[in-house]
Design an enzyme around this catalytic site. Structure first.
Site, PDB file in Angstrom:
ATOM      1  N   ASN A  51       0.815  -1.226   0.000  1.00  0.00           N
ATOM      2  CA  ASN A  51       0.000   0.000   0.000  1.00  0.00           C
ATOM      3  C   ASN A  51       0.846   1.272   0.000  1.00  0.00           C
ATOM      4  O   ASN A  51       0.326   2.360   0.234  1.00  0.00           O
ATOM      5  CB  ASN A  51      -0.902   0.023   1.237  1.00  0.00           C
ATOM      6  CG  ASN A  51      -1.803  -1.182   1.289  1.00  0.00           C
ATOM      7  OD1 ASN A  51      -2.341  -1.597   0.269  1.00  0.00           O
ATOM      8  ND2 ASN A  51      -1.947  -1.773   2.459  1.00  0.00           N
ATOM      9  N   HIS A 137     -14.308  -1.574   5.896  1.00  0.00           N
ATOM     10  CA  HIS A 137     -13.178  -2.304   6.485  1.00  0.00           C
ATOM     11  C   HIS A 137     -13.496  -2.881   7.872  1.00  0.00           C
ATOM     12  O   HIS A 137     -14.330  -2.346   8.612  1.00  0.00           O
ATOM     13  CB  HIS A 137     -11.999  -1.334   6.605  1.00  0.00           C
ATOM     14  CG  HIS A 137     -10.699  -1.993   6.933  1.00  0.00           C
ATOM     15  ND1 HIS A 137     -10.211  -2.057   8.213  1.00  0.00           N
ATOM     16  CD2 HIS A 137      -9.796  -2.627   6.153  1.00  0.00           C
ATOM     17  CE1 HIS A 137      -9.046  -2.691   8.201  1.00  0.00           C
ATOM     18  NE2 HIS A 137      -8.778  -3.048   6.963  1.00  0.00           N
ATOM     19  N   GLU A 178     -15.969   3.818   3.096  1.00  0.00           N
ATOM     20  CA  GLU A 178     -14.597   4.112   2.659  1.00  0.00           C
ATOM     21  C   GLU A 178     -14.708   5.054   1.464  1.00  0.00           C
ATOM     22  O   GLU A 178     -15.736   5.061   0.778  1.00  0.00           O
ATOM     23  CB  GLU A 178     -13.882   2.821   2.243  1.00  0.00           C
ATOM     24  CG  GLU A 178     -13.687   1.869   3.404  1.00  0.00           C
ATOM     25  CD  GLU A 178     -12.963   0.568   3.027  1.00  0.00           C
ATOM     26  OE1 GLU A 178     -12.176   0.559   2.066  1.00  0.00           O
ATOM     27  OE2 GLU A 178     -13.206  -0.440   3.702  1.00  0.00           O
ATOM     28  N   SER A 182     -10.827  -0.761  -0.176  1.00  0.00           N
ATOM     29  CA  SER A 182      -9.493  -1.362  -0.066  1.00  0.00           C
ATOM     30  C   SER A 182      -9.327  -2.619  -0.905  1.00  0.00           C
ATOM     31  O   SER A 182      -8.262  -2.861  -1.447  1.00  0.00           O
ATOM     32  CB  SER A 182      -9.192  -1.697   1.396  1.00  0.00           C
ATOM     33  OG  SER A 182     -10.136  -2.623   1.906  1.00  0.00           O
ATOM     34  N   ASP A 207     -13.594   6.840   5.512  1.00  0.00           N
ATOM     35  CA  ASP A 207     -12.273   6.251   5.731  1.00  0.00           C
ATOM     36  C   ASP A 207     -11.504   6.386   4.418  1.00  0.00           C
ATOM     37  O   ASP A 207     -11.811   5.722   3.428  1.00  0.00           O
ATOM     38  CB  ASP A 207     -12.458   4.781   6.128  1.00  0.00           C
ATOM     39  CG  ASP A 207     -11.132   4.058   6.326  1.00  0.00           C
ATOM     40  OD1 ASP A 207     -10.131   4.467   5.717  1.00  0.00           O
ATOM     41  OD2 ASP A 207     -11.114   3.061   7.076  1.00  0.00           O
ATOM     42  N   HIS A 210      -7.288   4.522   1.489  1.00  0.00           N
ATOM     43  CA  HIS A 210      -6.724   4.200   0.176  1.00  0.00           C
ATOM     44  C   HIS A 210      -6.921   5.301  -0.858  1.00  0.00           C
ATOM     45  O   HIS A 210      -6.620   5.102  -2.030  1.00  0.00           O
ATOM     46  CB  HIS A 210      -7.326   2.877  -0.326  1.00  0.00           C
ATOM     47  CG  HIS A 210      -6.984   1.745   0.583  1.00  0.00           C
ATOM     48  ND1 HIS A 210      -5.789   1.067   0.488  1.00  0.00           N
ATOM     49  CD2 HIS A 210      -7.648   1.227   1.641  1.00  0.00           C
ATOM     50  CE1 HIS A 210      -5.751   0.148   1.440  1.00  0.00           C
ATOM     51  NE2 HIS A 210      -6.851   0.222   2.166  1.00  0.00           N
ATOM     52  N   LYS A 230      -0.292   4.051   4.437  1.00  0.00           N
ATOM     53  CA  LYS A 230      -0.415   3.614   3.045  1.00  0.00           C
ATOM     54  C   LYS A 230       0.344   4.612   2.155  1.00  0.00           C
ATOM     55  O   LYS A 230       1.560   4.563   2.123  1.00  0.00           O
ATOM     56  CB  LYS A 230      -1.874   3.390   2.702  1.00  0.00           C
ATOM     57  CG  LYS A 230      -2.510   2.455   3.788  1.00  0.00           C
ATOM     58  CD  LYS A 230      -3.667   1.699   3.365  1.00  0.00           C
ATOM     59  CE  LYS A 230      -4.371   1.007   4.536  1.00  0.00           C
ATOM     60  NZ  LYS A 230      -3.590  -0.039   5.210  1.00  0.00           N
TER      61      LYS A 230
HETATM   62  C1  LIG Z   1      -9.955   0.913   4.641  1.00  0.00           C
HETATM   63  C2  LIG Z   1      -8.976   0.751   5.752  1.00  0.00           C
HETATM   64  N1  LIG Z   1      -9.177   1.416   6.887  1.00  0.00           N
HETATM   65  C3  LIG Z   1      -8.322   1.324   7.912  1.00  0.00           C
HETATM   66  C4  LIG Z   1      -7.212   0.515   7.845  1.00  0.00           C
HETATM   67  C5  LIG Z   1      -6.306   0.422   9.031  1.00  0.00           C
HETATM   68  O1  LIG Z   1      -5.245   1.296   8.882  1.00  0.00           O
HETATM   69  P1  LIG Z   1      -3.857   1.004   9.634  1.00  0.00           P
HETATM   70  O2  LIG Z   1      -3.134   0.020   8.792  1.00  0.00           O
HETATM   71  O3  LIG Z   1      -3.208   2.328   9.701  1.00  0.00           O
HETATM   72  O4  LIG Z   1      -4.197   0.436  10.963  1.00  0.00           O
HETATM   73  C6  LIG Z   1      -6.953  -0.190   6.686  1.00  0.00           C
HETATM   74  C7  LIG Z   1      -5.759  -1.039   6.609  1.00  0.00           C
HETATM   75  O5  LIG Z   1      -5.694  -2.060   6.016  1.00  0.00           O
HETATM   76  C8  LIG Z   1      -7.855  -0.081   5.607  1.00  0.00           C
HETATM   77  O6  LIG Z   1      -7.667  -0.755   4.480  1.00  0.00           O
END
Ligand SMILES: Cc1ncc(COP(=O)(O)O)c(C=O)c1O
Length: 379
Positions: A51, A137, A178, A182, A207, A210, A230
């Protein structure tokens, strides 16, 4: 049987179940390098599954900032920010994030996962309603569960269904999605969800894990969460929004209050990476060009982001194609349920600024070859 033996037997039985369904995972020693390269159990590979979209984790300026901060301020932060004191790099990073997102304030968390887990229950609770995209997520699901609010899922990216779920929902409604998904790489209808929230009195929280650095969206959400792990190339999470919200989270988000602040080196790396991200927009554009070229070469629809899913269905098929790619020097780990819905095991292919066009062409050729050979064998 002793308790120790019973625990071991329990763990072995659970692992056996995962093995039987092709869902057991294991850690493989992998040392990432610059330019999308990595050493995987000693084998040199090009990674098309991480990522680090802007390849900032290996940028000399970012590494220098981290090294300098560690030298000046030490390796750790020593405790929670409310108790031990708030290192000035936190404020520097938060004002940087707020400026970038155009919000009054920002709050940095230990990770993106912690940001979602702490923010959602700080905003809604028992008697309220969370209306969430079904593909959101795991950490949004986790935050929703912790909050105690009623959870209503809406069909993926379906604004009309979101409106149906909001209708008659008890208490305050918090809508969650999101920005860029992701596992599918598609983009949420943020403007429409923003209008729906405004019309119904709901709050919208997004969120942007990505999206940041790769997909530009005008985001109307009142609560804008994201991660530094990421495109920013480091570690940590954040929430951007109005000043009073930030103050409230500082007081009420349990994953902020009761945990240790990020190490100074991590904060300094993020500030430096955001500077590079803003000064060098070519990075996101280059990663996007790679994704578009790959889709063209692989005969896939044009992508919406730098994430391209290749859905293969059964776990075994995703594992087989992933293993065949690894043999040719390409790292694309198979993504299996429960990370994705049952029957949709896939390769989640991602592109980065550090890849070169020749890498993308060679990778697309290898993938096509592997899949054509499989078709020749089965037909
Ligand atoms: C959409 C989404 N939100 C939150 C996270 C979590 O982020 P972090 O890796 O900083 O804990 C991820 C990580 O995979 C994600 O894909």
């Amino acid at each position: 049987m002793t308790s120790f033996e019973r625990l071991n037997a329990y763990a072995r039985q659970k692992l056996g179940q995962l093995e039987a369904t092709g869902q057991r995972r294991s850690l493989v020693e992998t040392a990432r390098e610059a330019g999308g390269r990595a050493a995987r159990s000693g084998q040199g590979v090009i990674s098309f599954c991480d990522n680090d979209y802007l390849s900032l984790s290996h940028d000399a300026r970012v590494i220098q900032a981290a090294a300098e901060a560690a030298r000046l301020y030490g390796a750790g932060s020593g405790g929670s920010r409310l108790i031990t004191g708030n290192h000035p790099l936190n404020a520097a990073l938060e004002s940087r994030l707020a400026r970038l997102k155009g919000t009054e304030g920002a709050l940095v968390f230990g990770s993106g996962f912690l940001a979602n887990l702490g923010t959602i229950p700080a905003l809604v609770g028992k008697g309220d309603t969370i209306v969430m995209d079904e593909l959101a997520h795991a950490c949004m699901h986790g935050g929703a569960k912790l909050s105690g609010a009623e959870l209503r899922l809406f069909r993926h990216n379906d604004v009309a269904d979101a409106a149906r779920q909001i209708e008659g929902a008890p208490g305050q409604v918090l809508a969650l999605t999101e920005t860029v998904f992701s596992m599918d790489g598609d983009v949420a209808p943020i403007a429409e969800l923003g209008a729906l929230a405004e019309a119904t009195g709901a709050w919208l929280m997004t969120d942007d894990a990505h999206g940041l650095g790769t997909v530009k969206t005008d985001n109307p959400a009142q609560v804008q969460m994201g991660t530094l792990s990421k495109a920013v190339g480091g570690y940590g999470g954040y929430v951007c929004g109005p000043a009073a919200l930030i103050d409230l989270l500082t007081n009420r988000a349990r994953t902020f209050v009761y945990t240790t602040g990020l190490p100074p080196a991590v904060l300094a790396a993020a500030v430096a990476a955001l500077d590079v991200m803003e000064a060098e927009p070519w990075r996101g554009a280059k990663a996007s060009r790679h994704a578009a070229l790959f889709c063209e070469l692989a005969g896939l629809p044009a992508p919406s982001s730098v994430i391209v899913p290749i859905i293969l269905g059964p776990e075994a098929e995703a594992l087989r194609v992933s293993a065949a790619l690894l043999e040719r020097g390409y790292l694309v780990t198979a993504i299996r349920p429960p990370t994705v819905p049952a029957g949709t095991a896939r390769l989640r292919v991602t592109f980065a600024a550090g890849h070169e066009e020749a890498d993308v062409r060679a990778f697309a050729g290898a993938l096509t070859d592997i899949r054509e050979k499989a078709c020749a064998v089965t037909s």
